[in-house]
Design an enzyme around this catalytic site. Structure first.
Site, mmCIF file in Angstrom:
data_model
loop_
_atom_site.group_PDB
_atom_site.id
_atom_site.type_symbol
_atom_site.label_atom_id
_atom_site.label_comp_id
_atom_site.label_asym_id
_atom_site.label_seq_id
_atom_site.Cartn_x
_atom_site.Cartn_y
_atom_site.Cartn_z
ATOM 1 C CG HIS A 41 1.020 11.311 1.469
ATOM 2 N ND1 HIS A 41 0.458 10.890 0.275
ATOM 3 C CD2 HIS A 41 2.324 11.691 1.584
ATOM 4 C CE1 HIS A 41 1.476 11.075 -0.660
ATOM 5 N NE2 HIS A 41 2.495 11.457 0.008
ATOM 6 C CG ASP B 271 5.600 10.338 -4.643
ATOM 7 O OD1 ASP B 271 4.655 9.852 -5.275
ATOM 8 O OD2 ASP B 271 5.745 10.934 -3.620
ATOM 9 C CD GLU C 239 7.213 14.498 -4.386
ATOM 10 O OE1 GLU C 239 7.464 13.605 -3.638
ATOM 11 O OE2 GLU C 239 6.465 15.408 -4.224
#
Length: 256
Positions: free
Chosen positions: A47, A178, A152
């Site tokens: 990210h 997630d 996830e």
């Protein structure tokens, strides 16, 4: 490779607590975390947009093995796994793992033969530029690297037991936000279906002798997850910890 105290501790039933890094790619951040008492730091590539040079600097300035450097790669591909391990990472986190095949790819990419197909390069950062016996370096690296798969998504949850059964995977890390989004429950962190998913991951860890792991954003949440059975816990991330502490301090001064 140095002994990995986080892997050793959790493999023997203990609990390890660390943090995640998303924003502060500085030469001091690893030492700051270590001096605060963190046992590991997950340096995130999924990210952050951090490139391989940033990760190289972060690993090189981490006081190993006091603080164990783990890298969350952006996706499970050989070149991400092998490169960060050669730079000295002591653990790899693979996001969005949805099948046993993906988990096996992580293992194959991270382990030297006969356990995997990691390319051989010695006398470089992963062994502190030392000259040792190659068989011992290979044995140590295969034994000490910590391999984390993130469960996830709804698909990952569906294939949970097959993923958990893959040998040489050490940790199942449930990505709560997630997972909630994938289940159509975005932001509903107390929904019964999400709690049921957590219970399934914990049960799979128990059955297949894996370490359950999770990210928490508060002390209270962390205490609850530890009580629930998680044994590898990341307390927040650099940007949120800094922002929260700064916000609280500024508000306290303004409300004097």
């Amino acid at each position: 490779m140095q002994i990995n105290p986080v892997k050793q501790k959790t493999a023997n039933g203990g609990v390890s607590i660390g943090t995640m890094m998303f924003e502060f790619n500085t030469t001091g951040i690893g030492r700051i975390a270590a001096n605060a008492g963190a046992e590991f730091a997950v340096y995130d590539m999924e990210h952050t947009g951090w490139d391989i040079e940033s990760i190289r600097m972060l690993i090189a300035t981490t006081p190993k093995p006091t603080l164990v450097p783990i890298v969350r790669i952006p996706t499970t591909q050989y070149h991400f796994v092998s490169r960060v391990l050669d730079m000295g990472a002591m653990g790899i986190m693979a996001p969005m793992v949805e099948s046993a095949e993906e988990a096996r790819l992580l293992v194959q990419s991270a382990k030297y033969p006969p356990l995997g197909r990691r390319g051989a390069a010695f006398g470089i950062p992963h062994d502190d530029y030392g000259i040792g016996t190659i068989p011992e370096i290979v044995r140590s690296a295969n034994a000490e690297v910590l391999l984390i798969v993130q469960v996830e998504t709804a698909k990952g949850l569906k294939n949970l037991e097959e993923i958990a059964a893959v040998p040489e995977v050490d940790v199942l890390w449930i990505g709560l936000y997630d997972m909630a989004s994938s289940m159509g429950l975005a932001g509903q962190m107390d929904h019964p279906d999400l709690h049921a998913a957590i219970d399934r991951v914990l049960a799979a860890c128990q059955k297949f002798n894996k370490v359950p792991a999770v990210l928490v954003t508060s002390v209270e949440e962390g205490q609850a997850q530890l009580k629930r059975g998680f044994r590898l816990v990341a307390f927040g991330g650099d940007v949120w910890i800094y922002q929260t502490a700064l916000k609280q301090g500024l508000a306290a001064l303004r409300n004097r």
